[in-house]
Write an enzyme that holds these catalytic residues in place. Structure first.
Site, PDB file in Angstrom:
ATOM      1  N   ALA A  60       7.182  -5.500   4.376  1.00 60.30           N
ATOM      2  CA  ALA A  60       6.905  -6.112   5.684  1.00 60.30           C
ATOM      3  C   ALA A  60       5.939  -7.271   5.513  1.00 60.30           C
ATOM      4  CB  ALA A  60       6.310  -5.084   6.652  1.00 60.30           C
TER       5      ALA A  60
ATOM      6  N   ASP B 128      14.068 -10.587  -1.986  1.00 59.42           N
ATOM      7  CA  ASP B 128      13.755 -11.046  -0.633  1.00 59.42           C
ATOM      8  C   ASP B 128      14.793 -10.419   0.285  1.00 59.42           C
ATOM      9  OD1 ASP B 128      13.228 -12.303   1.736  1.00 59.42           O
ATOM     10  OD2 ASP B 128      13.769 -14.320   1.041  1.00 59.42           O
TER      11      ASP B 128
ATOM     12  N   TYR C 126       3.558 -10.657  15.122  1.00 59.96           N
ATOM     13  CA  TYR C 126       3.758  -9.519  14.230  1.00 59.96           C
ATOM     14  C   TYR C 126       4.438  -8.358  14.950  1.00 59.96           C
ATOM     15  CZ  TYR C 126       2.673  -5.294  11.582  1.00 59.96           C
ATOM     16  OH  TYR C 126       2.765  -4.074  10.935  1.00 59.96           O
TER      17      TYR C 126
ATOM     18  N   GLN D 170       0.823  -1.212   0.000  1.00 59.72           N
ATOM     19  CA  GLN D 170       0.000   0.000   0.000  1.00 59.72           C
ATOM     20  C   GLN D 170       0.863   1.271   0.000  1.00 59.72           C
ATOM     21  OE1 GLN D 170      -3.999  -0.277   2.167  1.00 59.72           O
ATOM     22  NE2 GLN D 170      -2.684  -1.574   3.426  1.00 59.72           N
TER      23      GLN D 170
END
Length: 296
Positions: free
Chosen positions: A60, A36, A125, A11
């Site tokens: 992320a 990566d 997370y 985004q």
């Protein structure tokens, strides 16, 4: 000036790539399919090959619930990757701007979180992001970590698009009303990063951690109601949105009850003032419908 943007398909990465940058700014962008960052050799090679003046890491692993069952993937993207980038930038002697999250906090504080408040992540997370921030800071003093929250845009997967999609399938929705935060447009985050880049390029570095999120605060329930109110000209009357407690909507990962970020420091240091979250939301909803972006 040349910038290397990582996470270009996300985004914020997407918004960074479509910004109207000043004349003379070149953007080298890479997404997860191209690099990566958890691969140390790949991270070093990309920085050496592109030779940017500034690296912006918007990459992320953000699937908060899935991270609980895929911890290795979350830690690779959110900790190992930023550490590799920081080491590569340190070797090349260039600064790194890195996106972080409200999930480094446990949400128990009564007021907005300041940059120097103690961190205490609740899940995989948040823990992986906090560890990545720490590793980055230890490897590279010349960094800016930008914590943000409740990110949405007309692209990718986010709460705004999920609400509009689900509302097209059912007349009543149940949304958590005891978690509070500040919805933040990905375009606004990109704009804040661009302002920071300009200050760094002007030779006025202000390294460290900053908070940036939409102005004001709201619950997820209030956010959902605002989405349907602003989308009414396109989709018609809003559905019924029932307020529920977090306990009534169990998820694999625990969420902070309070995700509100204090954005005074970024205003004082960089002159960046977050605009009201509803104003930014109205723009994104207009883009969603006028560009016919898919809601899935």
């Amino acid at each position: 000036m040349k910038l290397l943007v990582l996470g270009a398909a996300g985004q914020v990465g997407r918004e960074l790539c479509r910004l109207a940058w000043p004349t003379g700014t070149a953007i080298a962008s890479m997404d997860r399919a191209e690099i990566d960052i958890a691969d140390r050799d790949a991270a070093f090679a990309s920085v050496a090959r592109e030779r940017p003046e500034i690296v912006i890491n918007a990459a992320a692993y953000t699937a908060v619930d899935r991270a609980e069952s895929e911890p290795e993937a979350a830690w690779a993207a959110n900790c190992t990757g930023p550490a590799n980038l920081a080491a590569a930038c340190a070797q090349a002697r260039i600064p790194l701007i890195h996106l972080s999250t409200d999930y480094v906090f446990d949400g128990r504080k009564a007021g907005p979180y300041r940059e120097d408040d103690p961190v205490n992540p609740l899940g995989v997370y948040g823990n992986s992001k906090e560890a990545g921030d720490r590793a980055l800071g230890e490897a590279l003093p010349e960094h800016v970590i930008l914590r943000t929250a409740w990110v949405y845009s007309a692209h990718g997967h986010n709460f705004v698009k999920t609400m509009l999609r689900v509302a097209a399938e059912r007349p009543m929705l149940r949304v958590v009303a005891d978690q509070i935060g500040s919805p933040t447009s990905a375009a606004d985050i990109a704009g804040a990063i661009a302002a920071i880049v300009q200050r760094l390029a002007a030779g006025d570095p202000r390294w460290g951690t900053y908070h940036f999120a939409g102005g004001g605060a709201v619950t997820w329930h209030g956010f959902a109601e605002a989405i349907f109110e602003l989308a009414a000209p396109w989709r018609g009357a809003p559905p019924t949105v029932e307020a529920i407690a977090t306990a009534e909507y169990p998820t694999p990962a625990r969420r902070p009850a309070n995700s509100v970020l204090d954005c005074i420091r970024i205003s004082e240091v960089f002159g960046i003032e977050p605009r009201p979250w509803r104003e930014a939301l109205a723009e994104v909803i207009r883009e969603l419908y006028e560009s016919a972006s898919p809601l899935g």
